[in-house]
Design a protein around this motif. Structure first.
Motif, short mmCIF file in Angstrom:
data_model
loop_
_atom_site.label_atom_id
_atom_site.label_comp_id
_atom_site.label_asym_id
_atom_site.label_seq_id
_atom_site.Cartn_x
_atom_site.Cartn_y
_atom_site.Cartn_z
N ASN A 50 -4.42 -1.86 0.64
CA ASN A 50 -4.48 -0.58 -0.10
C ASN A 50 -4.64 -0.82 -1.59
OD1 ASN A 50 -4.13 0.90 2.27
ND2 ASN A 50 -1.90 0.94 2.07
N PRO A 83 -0.97 -4.98 4.79
CA PRO A 83 -1.55 -3.62 4.61
C PRO A 83 -1.36 -3.09 3.18
CG PRO A 83 0.42 -3.56 5.99
CD PRO A 83 0.07 -4.99 5.84
N ASP A 84 -0.22 -3.39 2.55
CA ASP A 84 -0.02 -2.96 1.16
C ASP A 84 -1.04 -3.62 0.25
OD1 ASP A 84 2.09 -1.36 1.90
OD2 ASP A 84 3.63 -2.81 1.34
#
Length: 379
Positions: free
Chosen positions: A167, A163-164
């Motif tokens: 982003n 998820p990082d």
């Protein structure tokens, strides 16, 4: 017979994650770009030591209170305890997901020196929350400007599955669009020994012209973990440069920066901490310097309210060994600062690059500008 007036006292806290896997010895030894090399206490201690003359002249005694937090609730509890014990400010080395709760738990100035995610800067609009580590968007904008000035316009993006990474990939894509570059393709890598996923783990297969959908000028790798990126340069299918989390990176600090007194700062830190200064170390150093400078404006009573008022003033400025005076943005309290473009051996450039314009401050071309920010001057 006259008696000397008793010295005033200033207590600063450091709240850090208790079990920080980023600092595992084997991992820290690899020195991934943008990741810490040790505890931020080393940099805070150095800032206090360097300010000793001014502190002694003002009769101000400084103490540090270091707290370990195991989760978001514990971080909030530690900050409440620090404030109750009389602390006037704190340096934070906490994950982004913990910062909102931390900011709600205390009213003293909090300096985020350990997390670069944009979420705390865009979703936690608090007057007492400041950010000295550059945001992920600042890093993306700095890299896009560097590609623009070098005319490396066609970009192949490689990103991890987390998820990082998602982003940060979105920020990279926005920066590519903002500066008129062209995304040739965006491909996901996966570190895996599964033969069925070999296409996702092999740099040669990921970067071939056919797989990428055409030729490209540069590979931009987004790898929050760092393990895939560190082996990517010189292993791609075409002879092209790599930027992002390997190759040329945009950082808050680089040990080999040779201007504006930076070598002296680096040597002092290396002697004290027995390791090179990283971007997070620099962010902790400048965070402590900011708190001390604010306290010295009213050394007889350096309360949290006095420190917050000083830090929030438009004319409050710092010397960060980067050639310009640094200040906090009014909208999201991010520290304006140049970014160093480094390949790990030398500083090869500085962003903002020459020719990039802004109506008020060219440093605001890095990161979220006032008109884009949901924070319109933190309440």
């Amino acid at each position: 017979m006259s008696l000397a007036a008793p010295a005033a006292s200033l207590t600063l806290g450091i709240v850090q994650r208790a079990d920080d896997d980023r600092l595992a010895p084997q991992r820290a030894a690899l020195a991934y770009p943008g990741q810490p090399g040790g505890r931020l206490r080393d940099a805070v201690d150095m800032a206090v030591k360097e300010s000793r003359f001014e502190l002694d002249a003002a009769g101000l005694r400084v103490g540090l209170d270091v707290r370990d937090a195991r989760n978001a609730d514990d971080a909030a509890a530690q900050l409440r305890q620090l404030e109750k014990a009389g602390a006037s400010g704190a340096v934070l080395d906490l994950p982004a997901a913990w910062i909102a709760g931390a900011a709600a738990a205390a009213t003293m100035p909090l300096m985020n020196a350990g997390d670069s995610a944009d979420a705390p800067r865009q979703q936690v609009c608090k007057a007492h929350l400041f950010h000295t580590l550059p945001s992920d968007r600042m890093r993306a904008d700095a890299l896009a400007q560097a590609l623009l000035v070098r005319r490396w316009a066609r970009v192949l993006l490689l990103s991890g599955p987390g998820p990082d990474d998602a982003n940060r990939l979105a920020l990279a894509q926005s920066a590519i669009k903002r500066y008129g570059l062209k995304q040739v393709a965006a491909k996901t890598f996966r570190l895996s020994a599964d033969p069925r996923e070999r296409d996702l783990a092999n740099p040669l297969l990921l970067t071939g012209a056919a797989a990428a959908g055409g030729d490209y000028d540069v590979v931009w790798v987004v790898d929050s973990d760092g393990e895939f990126a560190r082996t990517l340069p010189y292993r791609i299918a075409l002879p092209r440069p790599v930027v992002g989390d390997a190759g040329m990176a945009a950082e808050a600090w680089a040990p080999h920066f040779e201007r504006y007194g930076a070598p002296q700062l680096e040597r002092r830190f290396a002697r004290a901490a027995r390791r090179p200064m990283t971007g997070t170390d620099w962010a902790a150093y400048i965070a402590a310097k900011a708190l001390l400078q604010a306290a010295l404006e009213q050394p007889a009573a350096p309360t949290a309210a006095h420190l917050s008022a000083a830090l929030g003033r438009p004319d409050f400025a710092l010397d960060g060994f980067k050639g310009v005076r640094l200040s906090f943005r009014a909208w999201d309290h991010q520290l304006r600062q140049p970014m160093l473009l480094t390949d790990g051996v030398a500083v090869v450039g500085i962003a903002p690059v020459d020719g990039v314009m802004h109506p008020k401050n060219t440093l605001d071309t890095l990161g979220t500008d006032a008109a884009e920010s949901p924070c319109k001057g933190a309440p």
